[in-house]
Structure formats: C-alpha cells, structure tokens
Design a protein around this motif. Structure first.
Motif, PDB file in Angstrom:
ATOM      1  N   GLY A  47      12.647  -7.657  -0.490  1.00 53.26           N
ATOM      2  CA  GLY A  47      11.961  -8.406   0.553  1.00 53.26           C
ATOM      3  C   GLY A  47      11.612  -7.605   1.787  1.00 53.26           C
ATOM      4  N   ILE A  48      11.589  -6.257   1.702  1.00 58.59           N
ATOM      5  CA  ILE A  48      11.296  -5.459   2.899  1.00 58.59           C
ATOM      6  C   ILE A  48       9.901  -4.854   2.897  1.00 58.59           C
ATOM      7  CG2 ILE A  48      13.696  -4.919   3.322  1.00 58.59           C
ATOM      8  CD1 ILE A  48      13.135  -2.118   2.168  1.00 58.59           C
ATOM      9  N   GLY A  49       9.156  -4.924   1.803  1.00 55.10           N
ATOM     10  CA  GLY A  49       7.795  -4.406   1.778  1.00 55.10           C
ATOM     11  C   GLY A  49       7.705  -2.940   1.410  1.00 55.10           C
ATOM     12  N   GLY A  50       8.396  -2.058   2.106  1.00 56.27           N
ATOM     13  CA  GLY A  50       8.410  -0.643   1.764  1.00 56.27           C
ATOM     14  C   GLY A  50       7.562   0.252   2.637  1.00 56.27           C
ATOM     15  N   GLY A  51       6.952  -0.271   3.699  1.00 50.66           N
ATOM     16  CA  GLY A  51       6.095   0.539   4.561  1.00 50.66           C
ATOM     17  C   GLY A  51       6.824   1.696   5.209  1.00 50.66           C
ATOM     18  N   GLY A  52       8.079   1.494   5.556  1.00 49.57           N
ATOM     19  CA  GLY A  52       8.865   2.564   6.157  1.00 49.57           C
ATOM     20  C   GLY A  52       9.197   3.664   5.181  1.00 49.57           C
ATOM     21  N   LEU A  53       9.033   3.410   3.902  1.00 53.53           N
ATOM     22  CA  LEU A  53       9.264   4.424   2.881  1.00 53.53           C
ATOM     23  C   LEU A  53       7.973   5.128   2.484  1.00 53.53           C
ATOM     24  CD1 LEU A  53      11.619   2.286   0.634  1.00 53.53           C
ATOM     25  CD2 LEU A  53      12.291   3.983   2.324  1.00 53.53           C
ATOM     26  N   TYR A  54       6.853   4.401   2.517  1.00 53.83           N
ATOM     27  CA  TYR A  54       5.578   4.974   2.087  1.00 53.83           C
ATOM     28  C   TYR A  54       5.088   6.081   3.021  1.00 53.83           C
ATOM     29  CZ  TYR A  54       5.012   0.902  -0.992  1.00 53.83           C
ATOM     30  OH  TYR A  54       5.167  -0.050  -1.938  1.00 53.83           O
ATOM     31  N   VAL A  55       5.131   5.831   4.312  1.00 53.91           N
ATOM     32  CA  VAL A  55       4.560   6.787   5.270  1.00 53.91           C
ATOM     33  C   VAL A  55       5.240   8.162   5.183  1.00 53.91           C
ATOM     34  CG1 VAL A  55       4.119   7.268   7.708  1.00 53.91           C
ATOM     35  CG2 VAL A  55       3.686   4.994   6.802  1.00 53.91           C
ATOM     36  N   PRO A  56       6.566   8.252   5.245  1.00 56.01           N
ATOM     37  CA  PRO A  56       7.174   9.585   5.120  1.00 56.01           C
ATOM     38  C   PRO A  56       6.899  10.245   3.775  1.00 56.01           C
ATOM     39  CG  PRO A  56       8.773   8.007   5.941  1.00 56.01           C
ATOM     40  CD  PRO A  56       7.568   7.238   5.552  1.00 56.01           C
ATOM     41  N   LEU A  57       6.875   9.453   2.709  1.00 58.29           N
ATOM     42  CA  LEU A  57       6.599  10.015   1.393  1.00 58.29           C
ATOM     43  C   LEU A  57       5.184  10.578   1.320  1.00 58.29           C
ATOM     44  CD1 LEU A  57       7.790  10.380  -1.454  1.00 58.29           C
ATOM     45  CD2 LEU A  57       6.727   8.225  -2.061  1.00 58.29           C
ATOM     46  N   LEU A  58       4.224   9.842   1.842  1.00 57.88           N
ATOM     47  CA  LEU A  58       2.845  10.322   1.855  1.00 57.88           C
ATOM     48  C   LEU A  58       2.691  11.590   2.693  1.00 57.88           C
ATOM     49  CD1 LEU A  58       0.998   6.911   2.167  1.00 57.88           C
ATOM     50  CD2 LEU A  58       0.733   8.530   0.294  1.00 57.88           C
ATOM     51  N   MET A  59       3.406  11.641   3.802  1.00 59.02           N
ATOM     52  CA  MET A  59       3.297  12.809   4.682  1.00 59.02           C
ATOM     53  C   MET A  59       3.998  14.031   4.095  1.00 59.02           C
ATOM     54  SD  MET A  59       3.778  10.990   8.381  1.00 59.02           S
ATOM     55  CE  MET A  59       3.990  12.531   9.209  1.00 59.02           C
ATOM     56  N   LEU A  60       5.203  13.862   3.587  1.00 55.16           N
ATOM     57  CA  LEU A  60       5.983  15.001   3.126  1.00 55.16           C
ATOM     58  C   LEU A  60       5.546  15.510   1.759  1.00 55.16           C
ATOM     59  CD1 LEU A  60       9.531  13.868   4.265  1.00 55.16           C
ATOM     60  CD2 LEU A  60       8.049  15.558   5.342  1.00 55.16           C
ATOM     61  N   VAL A  61       5.315  14.615   0.829  1.00 53.29           N
ATOM     62  CA  VAL A  61       5.031  15.042  -0.539  1.00 53.29           C
ATOM     63  C   VAL A  61       3.543  15.307  -0.761  1.00 53.29           C
ATOM     64  CG1 VAL A  61       5.223  14.389  -2.964  1.00 53.29           C
ATOM     65  CG2 VAL A  61       7.044  13.805  -1.379  1.00 53.29           C
ATOM     66  N   LEU A  62       2.683  14.447  -0.238  1.00 52.00           N
ATOM     67  CA  LEU A  62       1.251  14.592  -0.492  1.00 52.00           C
ATOM     68  C   LEU A  62       0.477  15.224   0.654  1.00 52.00           C
ATOM     69  CD1 LEU A  62       0.449  11.301  -2.405  1.00 52.00           C
ATOM     70  CD2 LEU A  62       0.820  13.578  -3.313  1.00 52.00           C
ATOM     71  N   GLY A  63       1.127  15.509   1.776  1.00 50.41           N
ATOM     72  CA  GLY A  63       0.488  16.243   2.851  1.00 50.41           C
ATOM     73  C   GLY A  63      -0.538  15.482   3.659  1.00 50.41           C
ATOM     74  N   PHE A  64      -0.440  14.164   3.722  1.00 50.69           N
ATOM     75  CA  PHE A  64      -1.362  13.387   4.549  1.00 50.69           C
ATOM     76  C   PHE A  64      -0.946  13.470   6.008  1.00 50.69           C
ATOM     77  CE2 PHE A  64      -2.174  11.249   0.482  1.00 50.69           C
ATOM     78  CZ  PHE A  64      -3.558  11.216   0.499  1.00 50.69           C
ATOM     79  N   SER A  65      -1.915  13.305   6.896  1.00 52.97           N
ATOM     80  CA  SER A  65      -1.599  13.233   8.322  1.00 52.97           C
ATOM     81  C   SER A  65      -0.982  11.864   8.611  1.00 52.97           C
ATOM     82  CB  SER A  65      -2.861  13.430   9.159  1.00 52.97           C
ATOM     83  OG  SER A  65      -3.743  12.333   8.985  1.00 52.97           O
ATOM     84  N   VAL A  66      -0.466  11.692   9.809  1.00 55.14           N
ATOM     85  CA  VAL A  66       0.160  10.415  10.175  1.00 55.14           C
ATOM     86  C   VAL A  66      -0.856   9.279  10.075  1.00 55.14           C
ATOM     87  CG1 VAL A  66       1.288   9.143  12.038  1.00 55.14           C
ATOM     88  CG2 VAL A  66       1.815  11.545  11.688  1.00 55.14           C
TER      89      VAL A  66
END
Length: 116
Positions: A47-66
């Motif tokens: 029930g938490i959605g996961g947004g707090g997990l997606y952003v760091p994963l996208l930045m660290l693993v896939l190299g996206f900007s903030v």
C-alpha cells in the motif's frame, strides 16, 4: 558524454541525451524492468506505491537525471495505481455480497481530497 553507456551524444544537436530503450546495453534495461515489476508488486501489496524506490533506482542504475527519474516515477505510479484500481473493482467484500470498494465513501471523500 559522461556515463557513456546510458547517455550518448546526439549527432544532430551535439548534446548528450539518454539512450533509447535497448539501444546500447539491453541487459541492464531488461534487468531493471524485472526489478521494477518485483518492486511494484511488493510496494502496491503493502500500500505504499513505490515512488520512493523508483527515483533512486532510475538515477543510480539507469543514469537518469533527477527531473527525468521523477517524471518516469510518476508514470510508473500512475500505471500501478490504475492496475490496482482495476483489480480491486473486480473484488467482492469477504463477508457480504457487495463490492470491496465503498463507493459511497468515495463520493464523500473524493471531492474533498481534490479540493485539498
């Protein structure tokens, strides 16, 4: 460009841009897709959605900007929330013959949530 496999030089504008999906290293994209699927399942079931997990994963693993990671995270959250709604709409209350969603409560709470 720095972070080369994930960011490439655009030949026409001579600026760094993020690579297209499956353009250079498809293994990373496929691995992160399965990781996102797992994270989505766990986060939505909690029930938490996961947004707090997606952003760091996208930045660290896939190299996206903030900025890019935040936008993609919002798209992932919208997709997960829509899927969760469609699944829940089909469920029945466990002890009574009525839907699992209390639509009367939705009619009261929805406008108030939109107003703020």
């Amino acid at each position: 460009c720095e972070r080369y496999p994930l960011r490439v030089c655009d030949g026409t504008t001579q600026k760094c841009r993020h690579k297209f999906v499956f353009e250079a290293v498809p293994g990373v994209d496929v691995g992160v897709a399965f990781l996102f699927l797992f994270i989505s399942g766990m986060a939505l079931s909690a029930g938490i959605g996961g947004g707090g997990l997606y952003v760091p994963l996208l930045m660290l693993v896939l190299g996206f900007s903030v900025r890019e990671a935040t936008a993609l995270s919002q798209a992932c959250l919208a997709g997960g929330a829509t899927t969760n709604l469609l699944y829940t709409m089909r469920q029945q209350h466990p002890s009574q013959p009525k839907p699992a969603i209390d639509y009367d409560l939705v009619l009261v709470m929805g406008p108030n949530l939109l107003i703020g």
